[in-house]
Design a protein around this motif. Structure first.
Motif, PDB file in Angstrom:
ATOM      1  N   LEU A 191       0.829  -1.204   0.000  1.00 26.88           N
ATOM      2  CA  LEU A 191       0.000   0.000   0.000  1.00 26.88           C
ATOM      3  C   LEU A 191       0.866   1.258   0.000  1.00 26.88           C
ATOM      4  O   LEU A 191       0.544   2.245  -0.672  1.00 26.88           O
ATOM      5  N   ASN A 192       1.949   1.217   0.751  1.00 31.22           N
ATOM      6  CA  ASN A 192       2.853   2.362   0.802  1.00 31.22           C
ATOM      7  C   ASN A 192       3.490   2.631  -0.565  1.00 31.22           C
ATOM      8  O   ASN A 192       3.614   3.788  -0.996  1.00 31.22           O
ATOM      9  N   SER A 193       3.873   1.561  -1.262  1.00 34.58           N
ATOM     10  CA  SER A 193       4.476   1.741  -2.597  1.00 34.58           C
ATOM     11  C   SER A 193       3.448   2.265  -3.590  1.00 34.58           C
ATOM     12  O   SER A 193       3.786   3.069  -4.462  1.00 34.58           O
ATOM     13  N   TRP A 194       2.202   1.823  -3.458  1.00 30.39           N
ATOM     14  CA  TRP A 194       1.149   2.344  -4.340  1.00 30.39           C
ATOM     15  C   TRP A 194       0.884   3.823  -4.061  1.00 30.39           C
ATOM     16  O   TRP A 194       0.706   4.619  -4.975  1.00 30.39           O
ATOM     17  N   PHE A 195       0.839   4.170  -2.765  1.00 31.54           N
ATOM     18  CA  PHE A 195       0.515   5.546  -2.396  1.00 31.54           C
ATOM     19  C   PHE A 195       1.573   6.519  -2.910  1.00 31.54           C
ATOM     20  O   PHE A 195       1.252   7.623  -3.349  1.00 31.54           O
ATOM     21  N   TRP A 196       2.853   6.109  -2.839  1.00 30.42           N
ATOM     22  CA  TRP A 196       3.936   6.988  -3.257  1.00 30.42           C
ATOM     23  C   TRP A 196       4.392   6.714  -4.692  1.00 30.42           C
ATOM     24  O   TRP A 196       5.502   7.082  -5.079  1.00 30.42           O
ATOM     25  N   TRP A 197       3.542   6.084  -5.479  1.00 33.74           N
ATOM     26  CA  TRP A 197       3.854   5.862  -6.886  1.00 33.74           C
ATOM     27  C   TRP A 197       4.029   7.219  -7.580  1.00 33.74           C
ATOM     28  O   TRP A 197       3.165   8.102  -7.481  1.00 33.74           O
ATOM     29  N   GLU A 198       5.141   7.404  -8.307  1.00 33.67           N
ATOM     30  CA  GLU A 198       5.462   8.717  -8.879  1.00 33.67           C
ATOM     31  C   GLU A 198       4.374   9.248  -9.800  1.00 33.67           C
ATOM     32  O   GLU A 198       4.127  10.460  -9.861  1.00 33.67           O
ATOM     33  N   ASN A 199       3.719   8.349 -10.543  1.00 28.90           N
ATOM     34  CA  ASN A 199       2.706   8.809 -11.501  1.00 28.90           C
ATOM     35  C   ASN A 199       1.500   9.444 -10.821  1.00 28.90           C
ATOM     36  O   ASN A 199       0.703  10.107 -11.482  1.00 28.90           O
ATOM     37  N   ILE A 200       1.358   9.229  -9.522  1.00 29.32           N
ATOM     38  CA  ILE A 200       0.263   9.876  -8.800  1.00 29.32           C
ATOM     39  C   ILE A 200       0.595  11.336  -8.528  1.00 29.32           C
ATOM     40  O   ILE A 200      -0.265  12.212  -8.633  1.00 29.32           O
ATOM     41  N   TRP A 201       1.857  11.613  -8.180  1.00 26.08           N
ATOM     42  CA  TRP A 201       2.206  12.903  -7.619  1.00 26.08           C
ATOM     43  C   TRP A 201       2.881  13.861  -8.585  1.00 26.08           C
ATOM     44  O   TRP A 201       2.721  15.078  -8.437  1.00 26.08           O
ATOM     45  N   MET A 202       3.638  13.391  -9.529  1.00 21.72           N
ATOM     46  CA  MET A 202       4.502  14.303 -10.282  1.00 21.72           C
ATOM     47  C   MET A 202       4.469  13.994 -11.774  1.00 21.72           C
ATOM     48  O   MET A 202       3.997  12.929 -12.193  1.00 21.72           O
ATOM     49  N   PRO A 203       4.952  14.922 -12.592  1.00 23.49           N
ATOM     50  CA  PRO A 203       4.937  14.725 -14.051  1.00 23.49           C
ATOM     51  C   PRO A 203       5.761  13.512 -14.479  1.00 23.49           C
ATOM     52  O   PRO A 203       6.556  12.966 -13.724  1.00 23.49           O
ATOM     53  N   ILE A 204       5.546  13.129 -15.727  1.00 21.09           N
ATOM     54  CA  ILE A 204       6.257  11.986 -16.296  1.00 21.09           C
ATOM     55  C   ILE A 204       7.766  12.265 -16.302  1.00 21.09           C
ATOM     56  O   ILE A 204       8.207  13.407 -16.449  1.00 21.09           O
ATOM     57  N   ASN A 205       8.541  11.192 -16.120  1.00 21.30           N
ATOM     58  CA  ASN A 205      10.006  11.239 -16.104  1.00 21.30           C
ATOM     59  C   ASN A 205      10.579  11.911 -14.861  1.00 21.30           C
ATOM     60  O   ASN A 205      11.747  12.285 -14.837  1.00 21.30           O
ATOM     61  N   CYS A 206       9.748  12.087 -13.846  1.00 26.61           N
ATOM     62  CA  CYS A 206      10.228  12.601 -12.561  1.00 26.61           C
ATOM     63  C   CYS A 206      10.091  11.499 -11.510  1.00 26.61           C
ATOM     64  O   CYS A 206       9.119  10.744 -11.512  1.00 26.61           O
ATOM     65  N   THR A 207      11.061  11.404 -10.633  1.00 29.02           N
ATOM     66  CA  THR A 207      11.026  10.420  -9.544  1.00 29.02           C
ATOM     67  C   THR A 207      11.293  11.138  -8.228  1.00 29.02           C
ATOM     68  O   THR A 207      11.710  12.303  -8.195  1.00 29.02           O
TER      69      THR A 207
END
Length: 351
Positions: free
Chosen positions: A5-21
């Motif tokens: 659940l933690n990895s899903w919540f902090w999945w980059e595609n949720i929070w920030m533009p493409i190609n950002c980590t």
């Protein structure tokens, strides 16, 4: 499960533009970025604010209330009676005449004494005017301070005058110390309001135009405050994690600039300064409609719904989450704006 659940919540595609980590948000080259773990500090800050509230209510609000003519009314406590107390808590606070007679026989006392006991017991549940004044003073003090400090923090920022500047350089916008403290104080304040929502008084104004407001309020308004506080905490916390701090500070400022006028009106209402209360409520109404009904949808929502499409052709999931919460807030603005409009309508067109 928690790790997944933690990895899903902090999945980059949720929070920030493409190609950002998340690795891109490590402090470097003089750039400082918001850290999600910093939000844990808002809970201790909330308790610090509660301590400040305790001392300000006791050593500032009470003397001010006395200066305005508000007296501390001490209510007489009823005699301890386990039978009547149990009935009051579990059955009814307003027993019928037949129930009072049954309780009188059970307690081996007169009907008059039972009626007197329930009347005094109910009075203990009613907050005093002084208590309501103290709570209004605390909110007034915080919102006024937040508005002044927010203006000091924002007046020299380019995004305060040009809303497009909130997206320039996103997501690699450095975090300013003023933004950190502004966020921490605001989130901590709403946590403190949430912690005390069950114990704070449900205000019932009387003596001026504000008494019309209490007739429009009730359980729905209590739930509206719960939704409002949770949405505010969720919005500020989420915008912190996604580094939408520039827009977040503008949202905070727009909300706080009208609220202290309402709390000031309540304070003078409790002091029965009717004309002053009415003037302050009219000023609040003007400020409310300008900030919540005009600026918020036409300025803030335009920047969150429309302008991001110029910077990214594929909106991230956070775009829909944050705008959904902002639209919930706007729905609450319309709900409260409707109540304020009804109050003003009665105030101007009825005696």
């Amino acid at each position: 499960i928690l790790k997944t659940l933690n990895s899903w919540f902090w999945w980059e595609n949720i929070w920030m533009p493409i190609n950002c980590t998340w690795a891109d948000f490590v402090d470097r080259d003089g750039l400082v970025f918001p850290k999600p773990h910093q939000l844990y500090a808002t809970i201790p800050y909330a308790f610090v604010l509660l301590i400040i509230r305790f001392f300000s209510e006791r050593y500032v609000a009470i003397p001010l209330a006395k200066a305005l003519g508000i007296k501390n009314v001490r209510r007489v406590k009823p005699q301890p009676n386990p039978v009547l107390e149990s009935y009051f808590q579990e059955c009814s606070r307003h027993p019928s005449q037949s129930e009072i007679q049954g309780l009188a026989k059970k307690c081996n006392c007169t009907v008059h004494l039972v009626e007197k006991w329930f009347r005094r017991r109910r009075n203990l549940e009613i907050p005093t005017v002084l208590r309501k004044f103290q709570e209004a003073f605390w909110r007034f003090a915080f919102y006024l301070t937040s508005s002044i400090v927010g203006f000091i923090f924002l007046y020299d920022k380019p995004w305060f005058y040009d809303i497009w500047q909130t997206w320039v350089g996103y997501p690699f916008q450095t975090l300013l110390p003023s933004q950190y403290w502004y966020y921490m104080a605001e989130i901590g304040f709403y946590w403190s309001l949430l912690f005390t929502l069950g114990t704070d008084t449900k205000r019932k104004a009387s003596g001026c135009s504000l008494n019309l407001c209490c007739r429009e309020r009730g359980k729905s308004d209590f739930m509206a405050h719960v939704v409002h506080h949770l949405a505010a905490i969720g919005l500020m916390s989420g915008s912190w994690c996604g580094n939408y701090v520039r827009l977040g500070t503008l949202v905070i400022f727009v909300h706080d600039t009208a609220d202290f006028w309402l709390e000031a009106a309540k304070m003078f209402n409790y002091a029965r300064w009717e004309k002053t209360c009415n003037i302050l409520f009219i000023i609040f109404s003007i400020a409310f409609f300008i900030t919540r009904i005009i600026l918020f949808p036409c300025w803030i929502l335009r920047a969150t719904l429309y302008q991001p499409t110029y910077y990214s052709t594929t909106p991230v999931i956070a775009y829909f989450l944050f705008n959904g919460m902002l639209l919930i807030l706007q729905g609450l603005h319309l709900y409260w704006g409707y109540l304020v409009f009804k109050i003003l309508k009665r105030f101007f067109f009825l005696k």
